[in-house]
Design a protein around this motif. Structure first.
Motif, PDB file in Angstrom:
ATOM      1  N   GLY A 162      -0.787 -28.776 -12.386  1.00  0.00           N
ATOM      2  CA  GLY A 162      -0.803 -27.893 -13.415  1.00  0.00           C
ATOM      3  C   GLY A 162      -0.292 -26.662 -13.242  1.00  0.00           C
ATOM      4  N   THR A 163       0.477 -26.339 -11.999  1.00  0.00           N
ATOM      5  CA  THR A 163       0.975 -24.994 -11.745  1.00  0.00           C
ATOM      6  C   THR A 163       2.401 -25.199 -12.408  1.00  0.00           C
ATOM      7  OG1 THR A 163       1.916 -25.595  -9.737  1.00  0.00           O
ATOM      8  CG2 THR A 163      -0.452 -24.564  -9.893  1.00  0.00           C
ATOM      9  N   VAL A 164       3.025 -23.923 -12.650  1.00  0.00           N
ATOM     10  CA  VAL A 164       4.561 -23.807 -12.988  1.00  0.00           C
ATOM     11  C   VAL A 164       5.186 -23.800 -11.809  1.00  0.00           C
ATOM     12  CG1 VAL A 164       6.122 -22.750 -14.339  1.00  0.00           C
ATOM     13  CG2 VAL A 164       3.718 -22.752 -15.104  1.00  0.00           C
ATOM     14  N   GLN A 165       6.278 -24.760 -11.627  1.00  0.00           N
ATOM     15  CA  GLN A 165       7.083 -24.724 -10.796  1.00  0.00           C
ATOM     16  C   GLN A 165       8.568 -24.221 -10.989  1.00  0.00           C
ATOM     17  OE1 GLN A 165       6.384 -25.325  -7.473  1.00  0.00           O
ATOM     18  NE2 GLN A 165       4.444 -25.603  -8.131  1.00  0.00           N
ATOM     19  N   PHE A 166       9.100 -23.489 -10.287  1.00  0.00           N
ATOM     20  CA  PHE A 166      10.307 -22.988 -10.363  1.00  0.00           C
ATOM     21  C   PHE A 166      11.502 -24.045  -9.611  1.00  0.00           C
ATOM     22  CE2 PHE A 166       7.966 -18.995 -11.163  1.00  0.00           C
ATOM     23  CZ  PHE A 166       8.852 -18.710 -12.260  1.00  0.00           C
ATOM     24  N   LEU A 167      12.595 -24.352 -10.160  1.00  0.00           N
ATOM     25  CA  LEU A 167      13.388 -25.125  -9.492  1.00  0.00           C
ATOM     26  C   LEU A 167      14.565 -24.361  -8.830  1.00  0.00           C
ATOM     27  CD1 LEU A 167      13.796 -27.625 -12.457  1.00  0.00           C
ATOM     28  CD2 LEU A 167      12.014 -27.614 -10.796  1.00  0.00           C
ATOM     29  N   ALA A 168      14.484 -23.143  -8.674  1.00  0.00           N
ATOM     30  CA  ALA A 168      15.485 -22.341  -7.768  1.00  0.00           C
ATOM     31  C   ALA A 168      14.629 -20.940  -7.679  1.00  0.00           C
ATOM     32  CB  ALA A 168      16.735 -22.034  -8.432  1.00  0.00           C
ATOM     33  N   ASN A 169      15.233 -19.957  -6.910  1.00  0.00           N
ATOM     34  CA  ASN A 169      14.390 -18.566  -6.921  1.00  0.00           C
ATOM     35  C   ASN A 169      15.659 -17.482  -6.811  1.00  0.00           C
ATOM     36  OD1 ASN A 169      13.090 -16.571  -6.640  1.00  0.00           O
ATOM     37  ND2 ASN A 169      12.468 -17.030  -4.473  1.00  0.00           N
ATOM     38  N   HIS A 170      16.741 -17.490  -7.697  1.00  0.00           N
ATOM     39  CA  HIS A 170      17.839 -16.528  -7.776  1.00  0.00           C
ATOM     40  C   HIS A 170      17.056 -15.325  -7.849  1.00  0.00           C
ATOM     41  CE1 HIS A 170      20.972 -19.308  -7.966  1.00  0.00           C
ATOM     42  NE2 HIS A 170      20.217 -20.336  -8.675  1.00  0.00           N
ATOM     43  N   ALA A 171      15.887 -15.165  -8.727  1.00  0.00           N
ATOM     44  CA  ALA A 171      15.300 -13.996  -9.032  1.00  0.00           C
ATOM     45  C   ALA A 171      14.638 -13.158  -7.823  1.00  0.00           C
ATOM     46  CB  ALA A 171      14.265 -14.138 -10.118  1.00  0.00           C
ATOM     47  N   GLY A 172      14.376 -14.043  -6.628  1.00  0.00           N
ATOM     48  CA  GLY A 172      13.900 -13.633  -5.669  1.00  0.00           C
ATOM     49  C   GLY A 172      12.205 -13.088  -5.890  1.00  0.00           C
ATOM     50  N   GLY A 173      11.643 -14.213  -6.879  1.00  0.00           N
ATOM     51  CA  GLY A 173      10.366 -13.962  -7.167  1.00  0.00           C
ATOM     52  C   GLY A 173       9.827 -12.877  -8.097  1.00  0.00           C
ATOM     53  N   ILE A 174      10.887 -12.186  -8.655  1.00  0.00           N
ATOM     54  CA  ILE A 174      10.476 -11.358  -9.425  1.00  0.00           C
ATOM     55  C   ILE A 174      11.304 -11.262 -10.736  1.00  0.00           C
ATOM     56  CG2 ILE A 174      10.497  -8.672  -9.889  1.00  0.00           C
ATOM     57  CD1 ILE A 174      10.696  -8.309  -6.750  1.00  0.00           C
ATOM     58  N   LEU A 175      10.633 -11.218 -12.062  1.00  0.00           N
ATOM     59  CA  LEU A 175      11.142 -11.253 -13.328  1.00  0.00           C
ATOM     60  C   LEU A 175      10.358 -10.084 -14.151  1.00  0.00           C
ATOM     61  CD1 LEU A 175      11.510 -15.032 -14.082  1.00  0.00           C
ATOM     62  CD2 LEU A 175      13.115 -13.565 -13.694  1.00  0.00           C
ATOM     63  N   GLY A 176      11.349  -9.482 -14.899  1.00  0.00           N
ATOM     64  CA  GLY A 176      10.856  -8.257 -15.592  1.00  0.00           C
ATOM     65  C   GLY A 176      10.058  -7.336 -14.652  1.00  0.00           C
ATOM     66  N   GLY A 177      10.148  -7.243 -13.376  1.00  0.00           N
ATOM     67  CA  GLY A 177       9.609  -6.503 -12.414  1.00  0.00           C
ATOM     68  C   GLY A 177       8.171  -6.798 -12.017  1.00  0.00           C
ATOM     69  N   ILE A 178       7.892  -8.174 -12.593  1.00  0.00           N
ATOM     70  CA  ILE A 178       6.470  -8.626 -11.990  1.00  0.00           C
ATOM     71  C   ILE A 178       6.861  -9.889 -11.238  1.00  0.00           C
ATOM     72  CG2 ILE A 178       4.573  -9.635 -12.882  1.00  0.00           C
ATOM     73  CD1 ILE A 178       5.189  -8.034 -15.715  1.00  0.00           C
ATOM     74  N   SER A 179       5.846  -9.911 -10.232  1.00  0.00           N
ATOM     75  CA  SER A 179       6.083 -11.130  -9.189  1.00  0.00           C
ATOM     76  C   SER A 179       5.613 -12.402  -9.974  1.00  0.00           C
ATOM     77  CB  SER A 179       5.137 -11.060  -7.970  1.00  0.00           C
ATOM     78  OG  SER A 179       3.731 -11.007  -8.454  1.00  0.00           O
ATOM     79  N   THR A 180       6.331 -13.545  -9.625  1.00  0.00           N
ATOM     80  CA  THR A 180       6.096 -14.856 -10.483  1.00  0.00           C
ATOM     81  C   THR A 180       5.428 -15.788  -9.450  1.00  0.00           C
ATOM     82  OG1 THR A 180       8.277 -15.723  -9.207  1.00  0.00           O
ATOM     83  CG2 THR A 180       8.567 -14.508 -11.680  1.00  0.00           C
ATOM     84  N   GLY A 181       5.019 -15.434  -8.390  1.00  0.00           N
ATOM     85  CA  GLY A 181       4.377 -16.465  -7.715  1.00  0.00           C
ATOM     86  C   GLY A 181       5.292 -17.061  -6.703  1.00  0.00           C
ATOM     87  N   GLN A 182       6.558 -16.878  -6.793  1.00  0.00           N
ATOM     88  CA  GLN A 182       7.525 -17.368  -6.078  1.00  0.00           C
ATOM     89  C   GLN A 182       7.630 -16.409  -4.876  1.00  0.00           C
ATOM     90  OE1 GLN A 182      11.353 -18.434  -8.194  1.00  0.00           O
ATOM     91  NE2 GLN A 182      10.892 -20.379  -7.109  1.00  0.00           N
ATOM     92  N   PRO A 183       8.256 -16.826  -3.749  1.00  0.00           N
ATOM     93  CA  PRO A 183       8.600 -15.873  -2.552  1.00  0.00           C
ATOM     94  C   PRO A 183       9.243 -14.774  -2.956  1.00  0.00           C
ATOM     95  CG  PRO A 183       8.882 -17.902  -1.623  1.00  0.00           C
ATOM     96  CD  PRO A 183       8.668 -18.390  -3.366  1.00  0.00           C
ATOM     97  N   VAL A 184       9.009 -13.713  -2.576  1.00  0.00           N
ATOM     98  CA  VAL A 184       9.636 -12.163  -2.845  1.00  0.00           C
ATOM     99  C   VAL A 184      10.881 -12.341  -1.686  1.00  0.00           C
ATOM    100  CG1 VAL A 184       9.590 -10.069  -2.843  1.00  0.00           C
ATOM    101  CG2 VAL A 184       7.819 -11.325  -4.120  1.00  0.00           C
ATOM    102  N   VAL A 185      11.965 -12.145  -2.200  1.00  0.00           N
ATOM    103  CA  VAL A 185      12.973 -12.184  -1.315  1.00  0.00           C
ATOM    104  C   VAL A 185      14.161 -10.864  -1.277  1.00  0.00           C
ATOM    105  CG1 VAL A 185      15.194 -13.264  -0.158  1.00  0.00           C
ATOM    106  CG2 VAL A 185      12.986 -14.832  -1.364  1.00  0.00           C
ATOM    107  N   ALA A 186      14.074  -9.987  -0.570  1.00  0.00           N
ATOM    108  CA  ALA A 186      14.782  -8.851  -0.574  1.00  0.00           C
ATOM    109  C   ALA A 186      15.536  -8.414   0.452  1.00  0.00           C
ATOM    110  CB  ALA A 186      13.671  -7.744  -0.806  1.00  0.00           C
ATOM    111  N   ARG A 187      16.668  -7.801   0.623  1.00  0.00           N
ATOM    112  CA  ARG A 187      17.579  -7.612   1.495  1.00  0.00           C
ATOM    113  C   ARG A 187      17.957  -6.047   1.485  1.00  0.00           C
ATOM    114  NH1 ARG A 187      18.912 -12.462   0.135  1.00  0.00           N
ATOM    115  NH2 ARG A 187      20.183 -11.628  -1.511  1.00  0.00           N
ATOM    116  N   PHE A 188      18.249  -5.516   2.613  1.00  0.00           N
ATOM    117  CA  PHE A 188      18.949  -3.998   2.629  1.00  0.00           C
ATOM    118  C   PHE A 188      19.978  -4.171   3.589  1.00  0.00           C
ATOM    119  CE2 PHE A 188      16.445  -2.753   6.332  1.00  0.00           C
ATOM    120  CZ  PHE A 188      15.187  -3.172   6.489  1.00  0.00           C
ATOM    121  N   ALA A 189      21.122  -3.045   3.526  1.00  0.00           N
ATOM    122  CA  ALA A 189      22.250  -2.775   4.275  1.00  0.00           C
ATOM    123  C   ALA A 189      21.803  -1.619   5.185  1.00  0.00           C
ATOM    124  CB  ALA A 189      23.303  -2.920   3.333  1.00  0.00           C
TER     125      ALA A 189
END
Lengths: 368, 368, 368, 368
Positions: D269-296
């Motif tokens: 009954g949960t929504v599953q994402f089939l990919a995570n290009h968004a890095g777990g954030i849509l519209g500035g809000i976490s979606t429940g997917q892993p939050v993925v971020a990088r820095f140089a």
């Protein structure tokens, strides 16, 4: 939105409990290039320090402040100024009663209900010990304000006995144990407090703080009004229950004619006010007149007279607050009030010059 | 650090001048899912609206509020609520005198010195017209607080004539033109105000706001104390010169025994206070008792009695403030005070539940 | 701590939904005395306006901004500037599908889970329509910065096809539909976008913003670093997934020798940098060199190619996002990026002069 | 608006210079009742600590943290947590060169021009030493987040040599000196760094931080977007020049079809994402997917290769930065990035529950 920070551009954050290893603070946003060392702060702390007269708590704290960051070769660098005072007089004692029961008038029950856990030793975070850091920050704020601005506080009423303003002498403030500007009142208060102390009772007081040399323009309407900032600053001091500016509550009994601060041009081209009912602030903005504010301090809640209360187990108790007794906490609030005024003004000064860098510094009217 | 914003998590920003095209506000941080429409706000605005009795300014403003964002199908969405009221009664008039001279007691000179430019029409930004937006925001805040919390204000003194608390009847507040809870006082005030109005004079007042049903735990020491927030909120209202909580300045004249709010366990397992000198706040945190606060409003500065002042060219002048006359601005401050209390409490509620989501909502002691 | 506010001393608050009656904003903290009218703002809005080429959404919005407060006789007064744009093109349409289903790549599901209610019309609050207010605020920010500071943006990559910096001509930016500074690239992009549009597909882009004439000293370490503020500002723009300063991610592949911006004294006594890998910022503080920043915009999520999703009732769906199609949202992000840069710099300028009012405005070394 | 504070409800303020007596921090707003002692913080500091391998600075600092306030009997009390680390290795040395000259790539010139005074010892406030306090605060933030949330960082590129994601093994991170998840890459990097170190050179790197177990709903549009907060947090770390979320800059080269994170209902009954290009954030809000971020991270600016610069007297100089050499500051940035992510998430969690106390904690759709 920090709970333990005060100010906006001149921003003070404090930490520490009454009986923890230390209390401290951070002053952020201080301009660079100001001469600052511990010697600039210590005298103000000494004025607030407990144990200096028989009318204040006998806790023995040297209150030696250390500057841990933010200065270099005697000058502020513009980086945060870390301040710390070690707690020395954490006398070993039995906290049983205070740990178990909620002292009336204290924050005990409120902290217990809000947080669930509570550092009951000496009141923990709610102790007036925190105000030492305010005084330290105030000393830095005075540096920001410069020598042209004078901030002085005095006790103007104790237990309903007010000073006679005809007797007001700032020099008297340093001569008695009450920061009282009226020598006659000071004499009466001494007698009164001795009796209260003997009775294990306590009494409230009113503190007045006057800031002179303030340029016009400080304060940012609508919600950053200078008086609103002062009100918040004073009301955040322990045991304060009221704040007023200028005429204050008495203004509510005046007519418009009587309350008006009329104006006339002075020969030097400045606007002169013929009265100062407003306490130096109109529309939330300083007018160049002295800023005058007062706050009411309730009587010390820790008294040797038994009061009815309850304990954490839900049992009724009758409680006598033993330990060091401070018959009028309002006395030590004087340097704290001065410090808060200094912090508010330093903050307002920075805000003002950010928005209006070339604003006039006197009431000389700009040509236009 | 916005000058024109108030609150932290329930955050209100207002804009607009007295005689501009409109005034408006933004309420940010409102929880989603609350039922909200203009009909929830308009009644509160109507209470504050000018022109409703002969004792307040005769400016005719319908003060019709529009919700421009933040709701969808009658519910708040969690996004910012945009509010706007068009200014209708910008009557064409000669602003010559007010444009040129600085009215005593008004913000005119202070704005002039601070900003260099000044919208003099009706006081511009410093006009009490801005308070309409506070009332609108307060209506939203009441939604956040829910129906279990009651916030009511009353005028408790006018020109030094105080209500008799023995006569206090909340029902009376709606029956007279003064929000006065004491029918006898209301009768006296009516007579008094008629005379003052005839004389072109004005008078100050004291407003009391009482919030009931407040859970314990609201307020965040040290600098986000609930009373400090109330002090700032009230002092930011136009013409306010003093704020007090509970016993307030009177506490300064009490002894510790008399000021203590003693406690006993009630049969239902809650802590009961036997008095409320503290005004419902200890250590900056609500105790579950009614929150009681007052503020002093100075007499209306615009009076028909000539006062000495200066003009922008540096000339002495004698000025009579013509136009709509409001003999006691304190009256209309009652709904404003209520609204500010509502905003402060809504904000404190959100802050409290952020930090302590499972805090008790009564004074029933947690087991531990 | 306002969710819908940006900046500290130059503070912008926005409100409004895509299909509500209006969108608006408040600019607080603007210095007084700046010449400002709608004519100063409208040209920047026109640049961002939809419906201007076949490569951006065909929504028809005149985007006429009104200044509702904060100016008087053509000058800013230091009070909050209220801005509003009425939404005109709220075309009547069937929202059934978007109301029921969560569009991949959009905020739909996130808003639904967070807030429980959701204004689905055109994306509600999450619509890029909000950026019109950023552009309006940016126009005010440019006034604060003055004419000595130039802020220009350009699209430097589309769908992985980058401009050739050897071809860079700022004049070219106004000549094509892409804000592209390389005429050859613009020609390639036109072809590419036409094909993508025909296919109902979309593509991402990279925007570069360059600010010249920046004095040294802007930015406040540690957490108010100028680059941290820019990063936050850019990342808050719809569809942005990356931000970089100066050399950016490419710096991670360089050696220390290659990345060093060496310095030499110029004949006029200023410090000259021999390169600008740092993008004009060192230690979070502007160095006087041009500030150079870029952000990556993801491809438009609304495409005419069916994607798998779910609806609010928990049913799997295949969704084609009908309606106005914008094959590269990155294009319209160029004026938005410029505006955010202007707002960040205006804010930093006010902060800087609050703390260091007499700071040098060039890299001429202070004598000491 | 504190320059040296980070976060809103979980608020971290740091102070201290590289070679002052101590560095410290204050964590304000921490919920009460969390188990916390030095033992919870020290392991994270030990991970960041210098002098642990030949690839990081050889400064010898035990980095022993003390909790000075905010806990009682092992639990947080809801009051500010004061943290301090004494600086031990302030080795006596000649600062002549660094005091006089501005090191390319460092904050020296920027601080000099902004503040006029500068604590040049080890970089003063701009030293990466400050990040120890971030790591300490991050340890507290992890307590707030609880054990269901995992935050892990890794070095994913060094000098342009990227890890092979097919080789990714979180267990490998603890096995090499680079926090590298790819054993093969770690071997290559070791060789490379040894050569660079020998040459007195340095190199940049990219850090990736992944947060798992994040509930949906974190982040507050528009300007408190979770990704905007992460961008600000990462960009505030010393030497960081770029930040990206999910697909990041690579998204700019994708089409809308390829970048879409499609969804399907899972049997539970949960929504599953089939990919995570968004890095777990849509519209500035976490979606429940892993939050993925990088820095140089740019290459270390202090290198043993002479660079051209100027001194404070306006003389050209060629400068070699002697002293402890850190060939890749990106390595030690890994624990710092994790800590900043933890702080951002803890803050977002508190903000979220303030506004939406009963929000769902999974992607299970609410019934409506």
């Amino acid at each position: 939105m920090s709970h333990n920070s005060f100010g906006h551009l001149f921003r003070v954050t404090t930490w520490g409990e009454s009986h923890g290893p230390a209390i401290g603070g951070v002053v952020d946003g201080c301009p660079p290039g100001l001469s600052l060392s511990e010697a600039d702060i210590q005298p103000w702390l000494d004025r607030r320090r407990p144990g200096q007269s028989k009318f204040v708590t006998q806790r023995q704290e040297p209150d030696e402040v250390r500057i841990l960051s933010g200065t270099f070769e005697g000058l502020t660098t513009g980086t945060p100024i870390g301040l710390m005072i070690e707690n020395k007089d954490q006398r070993s004692r039995d906290y049983g009663e205070i740990a178990e029961s909620f002292r009336p008038g204290h924050a005990d029950l409120a902290y217990h209900l809000k947080y669930g856990v509570r550092d009951y030793r000496g009141g923990g975070r709610s102790s007036a010990r925190e105000t030492a850091m305010r005084v330290a920050a105030g000393a830095v704020a005075r540096k920001v304000l410069g020598t042209g601005i004078t901030i002085r506080g005095a006790l103007v009423a104790m237990g309903g006995d007010m000073v006679d303003r005809a007797n007001w002498d700032w020099a008297a403030v340093a001569e008695n144990d009450f920061f009282c500007p009226d020598r006659a009142a000071a004499a009466r208060w001494e007698e009164k407090l001795l009796a209260l102390r003997k009775a294990g009772s306590s009494v409230g007081a009113v503190v007045e703080v006057v800031a002179e040399g303030i340029p016009p323009g400080l304060g940012a309407p609508i919600y950053g009004k200078l008086d609103a900032e002062i009100a918040s600053a004073f009301m955040s001091i322990n045991a304060v229950k009221g704040v007023e500016i200028g005429e204050g509550f008495a203004a509510a009994a005046l007519t418009g004619e009587d309350n008006a601060d009329e104006m006339r041009m002075a020969p030097d081209g400045t606007v002169q006010f013929l009265a100062n009912h407003a306490g130096g602030i109109l529309g939330g903005i300083s007018t160049g007149q002295p800023v005058v504010a007062r706050f009411a301090v309730k009587p010390t809640s820790s008294i040797l007279v038994a009061r009815r209360t309850v304990d954490r187990h839900g049992q009724d108790r009758d409680l006598v607050t033993k330990g060091r007794h401070d018959p009028c906490v309002g006395i030590r609030a004087v340097p704290v009030g001065e410090a808060m005024m200094a912090c508010v003004l330093a903050d307002a000064l920075l805000r003002h010059r950010a928005q209006v860098p070339d604003a006039p510094v006197s009431t000389r009217l700009p040509r236009n």
